[in-house]
Design a protein around this motif. Structure first.
Motif, PDB file in Angstrom:
ATOM      1  N   PRO A 137       0.798  -1.230   0.000  1.00 46.46           N
ATOM      2  CA  PRO A 137       0.000   0.000   0.000  1.00 46.46           C
ATOM      3  C   PRO A 137       0.832   1.281   0.000  1.00 46.46           C
ATOM      4  CG  PRO A 137      -0.865  -1.565   1.607  1.00 46.46           C
ATOM      5  CD  PRO A 137       0.443  -2.115   1.142  1.00 46.46           C
ATOM      6  N   THR A 138       2.050   1.195   0.527  1.00 45.36           N
ATOM      7  CA  THR A 138       2.906   2.386   0.601  1.00 45.36           C
ATOM      8  C   THR A 138       3.560   2.715  -0.737  1.00 45.36           C
ATOM      9  OG1 THR A 138       3.376   1.740   2.884  1.00 45.36           O
ATOM     10  CG2 THR A 138       4.754   3.456   1.983  1.00 45.36           C
ATOM     11  N   ALA A 139       3.486   1.807  -1.686  1.00 43.12           N
ATOM     12  CA  ALA A 139       4.189   1.988  -2.959  1.00 43.12           C
ATOM     13  C   ALA A 139       3.704   3.213  -3.726  1.00 43.12           C
ATOM     14  CB  ALA A 139       4.038   0.735  -3.816  1.00 43.12           C
ATOM     15  N   ASP A 140       2.399   3.502  -3.668  1.00 40.99           N
ATOM     16  CA  ASP A 140       1.880   4.656  -4.413  1.00 40.99           C
ATOM     17  C   ASP A 140       2.452   5.963  -3.877  1.00 40.99           C
ATOM     18  OD1 ASP A 140       0.382   3.118  -6.146  1.00 40.99           O
ATOM     19  OD2 ASP A 140      -1.434   3.213  -4.927  1.00 40.99           O
ATOM     20  N   LEU A 141       2.554   6.071  -2.559  1.00 41.19           N
ATOM     21  CA  LEU A 141       3.168   7.268  -1.980  1.00 41.19           C
ATOM     22  C   LEU A 141       4.646   7.333  -2.354  1.00 41.19           C
ATOM     23  CD1 LEU A 141       3.028   9.771  -0.238  1.00 41.19           C
ATOM     24  CD2 LEU A 141       3.301   8.322   1.798  1.00 41.19           C
ATOM     25  N   ALA A 142       5.311   6.194  -2.379  1.00 38.86           N
ATOM     26  CA  ALA A 142       6.728   6.167  -2.774  1.00 38.86           C
ATOM     27  C   ALA A 142       6.907   6.653  -4.207  1.00 38.86           C
ATOM     28  CB  ALA A 142       7.273   4.752  -2.621  1.00 38.86           C
ATOM     29  N   LYS A 143       5.951   6.331  -5.072  1.00 37.13           N
ATOM     30  CA  LYS A 143       6.032   6.793  -6.467  1.00 37.13           C
ATOM     31  C   LYS A 143       6.015   8.311  -6.539  1.00 37.13           C
ATOM     32  CE  LYS A 143       3.491   5.048  -9.655  1.00 37.13           C
ATOM     33  NZ  LYS A 143       2.289   4.532 -10.341  1.00 37.13           N
ATOM     34  N   TYR A 144       5.151   8.922  -5.714  1.00 34.57           N
ATOM     35  CA  TYR A 144       5.111  10.396  -5.684  1.00 34.57           C
ATOM     36  C   TYR A 144       6.432  10.963  -5.175  1.00 34.57           C
ATOM     37  CZ  TYR A 144       0.213  11.339  -6.857  1.00 34.57           C
ATOM     38  OH  TYR A 144      -0.979  11.500  -7.529  1.00 34.57           O
ATOM     39  N   TRP A 145       6.975  10.348  -4.121  1.00 34.24           N
ATOM     40  CA  TRP A 145       8.258  10.812  -3.608  1.00 34.24           C
ATOM     41  C   TRP A 145       9.359  10.621  -4.656  1.00 34.24           C
ATOM     42  CZ3 TRP A 145      10.054  13.879  -0.099  1.00 34.24           C
ATOM     43  CH2 TRP A 145       9.335  14.140   1.055  1.00 34.24           C
ATOM     44  N   GLN A 146       9.290   9.508  -5.369  1.00 31.09           N
ATOM     45  CA  GLN A 146      10.258   9.238  -6.438  1.00 31.09           C
ATOM     46  C   GLN A 146      10.183  10.316  -7.510  1.00 31.09           C
ATOM     47  OE1 GLN A 146       9.680   5.411  -8.346  1.00 31.09           O
ATOM     48  NE2 GLN A 146      11.882   5.102  -8.463  1.00 31.09           N
ATOM     49  N   LEU A 147       8.960  10.700  -7.837  1.00 29.56           N
ATOM     50  CA  LEU A 147       8.750  11.755  -8.829  1.00 29.56           C
ATOM     51  C   LEU A 147       9.334  13.076  -8.332  1.00 29.56           C
ATOM     52  CD1 LEU A 147       7.421  12.228 -11.584  1.00 29.56           C
ATOM     53  CD2 LEU A 147       5.310  12.784 -10.383  1.00 29.56           C
ATOM     54  N   TRP A 148       9.078  13.379  -7.073  1.00 27.35           N
ATOM     55  CA  TRP A 148       9.627  14.623  -6.517  1.00 27.35           C
ATOM     56  C   TRP A 148      11.152  14.587  -6.519  1.00 27.35           C
ATOM     57  CZ3 TRP A 148      12.786  15.683  -2.318  1.00 27.35           C
ATOM     58  CH2 TRP A 148      12.950  17.057  -2.038  1.00 27.35           C
ATOM     59  N   ALA A 149      11.726  13.461  -6.136  1.00 29.34           N
ATOM     60  CA  ALA A 149      13.185  13.357  -6.113  1.00 29.34           C
ATOM     61  C   ALA A 149      13.786  13.537  -7.504  1.00 29.34           C
ATOM     62  CB  ALA A 149      13.595  11.998  -5.539  1.00 29.34           C
ATOM     63  N   ASN A 150      13.104  13.036  -8.511  1.00 28.87           N
ATOM     64  CA  ASN A 150      13.568  13.189  -9.887  1.00 28.87           C
ATOM     65  C   ASN A 150      13.533  14.643 -10.329  1.00 28.87           C
ATOM     66  OD1 ASN A 150      14.493  10.812 -11.011  1.00 28.87           O
ATOM     67  ND2 ASN A 150      12.431  10.013 -11.375  1.00 28.87           N
ATOM     68  N   ARG A 151      12.513  15.375  -9.855  1.00 27.45           N
ATOM     69  CA  ARG A 151      12.340  16.768 -10.277  1.00 27.45           C
ATOM     70  C   ARG A 151      13.203  17.705  -9.451  1.00 27.45           C
ATOM     71  NH1 ARG A 151       9.579  17.088 -15.138  1.00 27.45           N
ATOM     72  NH2 ARG A 151       8.111  15.378 -15.192  1.00 27.45           N
ATOM     73  N   ALA A 152      13.578  17.262  -8.262  1.00 25.69           N
ATOM     74  CA  ALA A 152      14.312  18.147  -7.352  1.00 25.69           C
ATOM     75  C   ALA A 152      15.686  18.469  -7.921  1.00 25.69           C
ATOM     76  CB  ALA A 152      14.453  17.497  -5.970  1.00 25.69           C
ATOM     77  N   ALA A 153      16.107  19.709  -7.729  1.00 28.99           N
ATOM     78  CA  ALA A 153      17.417  20.125  -8.227  1.00 28.99           C
ATOM     79  C   ALA A 153      18.516  19.606  -7.323  1.00 28.99           C
ATOM     80  CB  ALA A 153      17.461  21.634  -8.282  1.00 28.99           C
TER      81      ALA A 153
END
Length: 413
Positions: A397-413
């Protein structure tokens, strides 16, 4: 998602056949049905009836049109004859906003074998949109479904059909149709318009479908912005049952993405951090809210939270080295996880990451939570590759939240 308005006048002009060698009376009739194209021969027997029909249509003598159509059809011999009669019927129907009759006329034009399929498809699409605008969804839908077969790469068809299915109370079909339009754009190497994502989310959200969360994720991935992050995470929160642990990490993501907006959100975050025994994070969040003007300094409840947390920070911070030593010696990994959380709350992401890694070696630790927190700590400390690996290890169940964090980490400078 705005629907492209298709002009019947232009379509009638581009798709018209015209009478060959028509008498002067027909050539000078008022308001010709369409701009002249290459003249098409028609049967001599039907020509007078066609001229009479054309004259009545151009004169808007609609009462006479049904009888004249019947008379002309009785004398029709060729495909051109039948096409031209139906074309006159189409113009009369469109002039009267009678789009059901217009659809029937186009069907007759198609059955005649004259005219090009592309022209007839344009007529059908314009009629289907008009039927949609008239809220005659049952009549519009079959026309549009047929057009998806003959025009599989025409996204206009999918857009009108998606709106039609949604209006019929079929949000799942509407989303599937919209996704076909998205696939066409993607296959052509073109970006999917942001409005399409928003419309799909609206279909799913209003229809109470779980796909709203996935569509919201796709939207923020394609168009990362303050609005997309804020709205997507709100949809995610509403549709994804979250534990207190997940909710804390969701608040952290909102803060990282810059979309922790309201006083209530800051208060909720601060209270949850307090409940988890993280005074350092409570203080940081409230001070952040003050600095950004999101929290009213006169809010007594938040001020009380801040005062209480500030009173515990010194002692709490001083206890961390001892807690770390005891946690490292414990058989259970939970003390390590809790101590890592405390360091995280003080912004010491490097130390937190080290302890999260140690906690992952223990058998009784929820590895999904530990990997998620490890990824967050690494992302906050600038270790993008390490963060991505940790997020990718999160399942359940935590995987969906991890995907959002992964997306943020990718976008973060």
């Amino acid at each position: 998602m705005s629907l492209k308005k298709l002009g019947f006048a232009t379509l009638l002009a581009s798709g018209a056949l015209t009478l060959a060698s028509a008498p002067a009376t027909a050539q000078t009739a008022p308001a010709a049905a369409a701009a002249p194209t290459k003249p098409v021969p028609v049967s001599d027997q039907v020509r007078p009836s066609l001229i009479a029909l054309q004259t009545a249509v151009n004169a808007k003598n609609y009462a006479a049109v049904p009888g004249l159509i019947a008379a002309a059809n009785a004398k029709a011999k060729t495909s051109n004859d039948r096409y031209l009669i139906a074309q006159m019927q189409l113009k009369a129907a469109v002039d009267q906003n009678d789009f059901s009759t217009a659809a029937s006329a186009v069907a007759t034009m198609r059955a005649s074998g004259a005219g090009t399929p592309a022209q007839l498809d344009q007529f059908d699409l314009a009629i289907a949109q008009s039927l949609y605008n008239a809220k005659n969804y049952a009549a519009a839908a079959p026309v549009l479904e047929r057009l998806t077969q003959s025009n599989p790469n025409n996204t206009d068809v999918y857009l009108v059909l998606a709106e039609t299915r949604n209006a019929q109370g079929q949000p799942a079909q509407a989303i599937a149709t919209l996704q076909r339009a998205m696939a066409v754009r993607t296959a052509a190497g073109q970006p999917v318009p942001q409005e399409w994502y928003k419309r799909g989310i609206a279909f799913a959200y209003n229809g109470k479908l779980p796909t709203a969360s996935a569509l919201a994720y796709d939207w923020v991935k394609a168009y990362p912005s303050t609005d997309s992050w804020r709205d997507s995470l709100r949809i995610f929160e509403q549709l994804s049952p979250a534990s207190a642990s997940d909710k804390l990490d969701l608040y952290r993501l909102r803060r990282a993405a810059g979309v922790l907006d309201s006083e209530n959100e800051y208060a909720g975050y601060a209270q949850l951090a307090t409940d988890r025994g993280l005074p350092g994070e409570t203080v940081a969040v409230i001070n952040d809210g003050y600095a950004k003007g999101k929290i009213n300094r006169g809010n007594a409840a938040i001020r009380s939270l801040l005062t209480s947390a500030q009173g515990r920070v010194t002692t709490d911070k001083a206890s961390l080295p001892g807690l770390e030593t005891r946690a490292a010696a414990a058989a259970s990994g939970r003390p390590l996880l809790n101590t890592a959380d405390a360091y995280f709350g003080y912004g010491d992401y490097g130390k937190a990451a080290t302890l999260y890694r140690r906690a992952l070696t223990k058998p009784d630790v929820d590895k999904n939570v530990a990997n998620l927190r490890l990824g967050i700590a690494l992302a906050q400390s600038g270790d993008k590759a390490g963060a991505q690996a940790a997020f990718a290890a999160v399942t359940g169940p935590t995987a969906d939240l991890a995907k959002y964090w992964q997306l943020w980490a990718n976008r973060a400078a």
